[in-house]
Motif scaffolding. Sequence first.
Motif, short mmCIF file in Angstrom:
data_model
loop_
_atom_site.label_atom_id
_atom_site.label_comp_id
_atom_site.label_asym_id
_atom_site.label_seq_id
_atom_site.Cartn_x
_atom_site.Cartn_y
_atom_site.Cartn_z
N VAL A 1 0.86 -1.18 0.00
CA VAL A 1 0.00 0.00 0.00
C VAL A 1 0.90 1.22 0.00
CG1 VAL A 1 -1.80 1.28 1.24
CG2 VAL A 1 -1.79 -1.24 1.31
N VAL A 2 0.75 2.06 -1.03
CA VAL A 2 1.52 3.29 -1.16
C VAL A 2 0.53 4.44 -1.06
CG1 VAL A 2 3.00 4.69 -2.65
CG2 VAL A 2 3.25 2.19 -2.62
N TYR A 3 0.82 5.40 -0.19
CA TYR A 3 -0.11 6.51 -0.01
C TYR A 3 0.62 7.84 0.06
CZ TYR A 3 1.41 6.97 4.80
OH TYR A 3 2.18 7.18 5.92
N ILE B 1 -6.60 6.19 6.42
CA ILE B 1 -7.37 5.32 5.53
C ILE B 1 -6.47 4.21 4.98
CG2 ILE B 1 -8.53 5.23 3.27
CD1 ILE B 1 -10.33 6.28 5.55
N ALA B 2 -5.23 4.54 4.59
CA ALA B 2 -4.30 3.52 4.09
C ALA B 2 -4.05 2.45 5.15
CB ALA B 2 -2.98 4.18 3.67
N ASP B 3 -3.88 2.87 6.39
CA ASP B 3 -3.66 1.90 7.48
C ASP B 3 -4.89 1.02 7.69
OD1 ASP B 3 -1.05 2.77 7.97
OD2 ASP B 3 -1.65 4.12 9.59
N ASP B 4 -6.08 1.61 7.58
CA ASP B 4 -7.30 0.82 7.75
C ASP B 4 -7.50 -0.16 6.59
OD1 ASP B 4 -8.15 1.81 10.26
OD2 ASP B 4 -8.89 3.63 9.29
N ILE B 5 -7.21 0.29 5.38
CA ILE B 5 -7.28 -0.60 4.23
C ILE B 5 -6.31 -1.76 4.42
CG2 ILE B 5 -6.74 -0.81 1.77
CD1 ILE B 5 -7.87 2.09 1.48
N ALA B 6 -5.09 -1.45 4.86
CA ALA B 6 -4.09 -2.49 5.10
C ALA B 6 -4.58 -3.50 6.13
CB ALA B 6 -2.77 -1.86 5.54
N VAL C 1 2.77 -1.06 4.32
CA VAL C 1 2.26 0.27 4.03
C VAL C 1 3.43 1.24 4.02
CG1 VAL C 1 0.68 2.09 4.78
CG2 VAL C 1 0.12 -0.30 5.25
N VAL C 2 3.54 2.06 2.95
CA VAL C 2 4.63 3.03 2.87
C VAL C 2 4.13 4.37 2.35
CG1 VAL C 2 6.48 1.32 2.56
CG2 VAL C 2 5.38 2.32 0.57
N ALA D 1 -13.18 1.68 5.23
CA ALA D 1 -11.88 1.41 4.61
C ALA D 1 -11.41 -0.02 4.94
CB ALA D 1 -10.85 2.43 5.07
N ARG D 2 -11.59 -0.44 6.20
CA ARG D 2 -11.21 -1.82 6.56
C ARG D 2 -12.05 -2.82 5.77
NH1 ARG D 2 -10.39 0.65 11.41
NH2 ARG D 2 -12.46 0.27 12.24
#
Length: 183
Positions: A5-7, A17-22, A33-34, A161-162
Amino acid sequence: MKALVVYESMFGNTRMIADDIAAGLRSGFETEVVRVGEAPSEVPEGTDLLVVGAPTHAMTMSLPRTRREAAREVEDPERGLQLEPLALGIGVREWIGALPPATGIYAAFDTRATAPRLLTGRAATRIAARLEQLGLIGCVRPESFRVTMENELLAGEAERAREWGVEVAGLAGARLRSGSRAR
């Protein structure tokens, strides 16, 4: 299976949101995640799924100019905003533009203001188009997560998002298991 996951994030909403998607992706993928400023210069070998997200600026992906304009918002003490690390560095637009052709599956997301899409635009659709130009194949429609005009995530967006991450993991995993990377 591995996901990256790149944000890009200005004030933390897209990062959250990126963390929740991850968290959702971890239902089927080993997930890293980066921040875009720390992302690799090519899709790492062994990455089965690339998920890319950014805030919507001026109806699309940010530009250096729009990032500088957004950063000025921290000067207003009443806003209570803090700039994310590397927020003024490279954005998703520039990162994707420098990537070499790639294969694999992708999903795209953005954060945008709570208003009709016609008024806000969507960075996710441009992210998706650019990833497809590189040779990647989408597994799900681009998704938007909403923030208020005060730059706070709407209630329920983290949970959504999760859930989206779980959905992406399921769709991408099924495609990978079947050996099909075609639409």
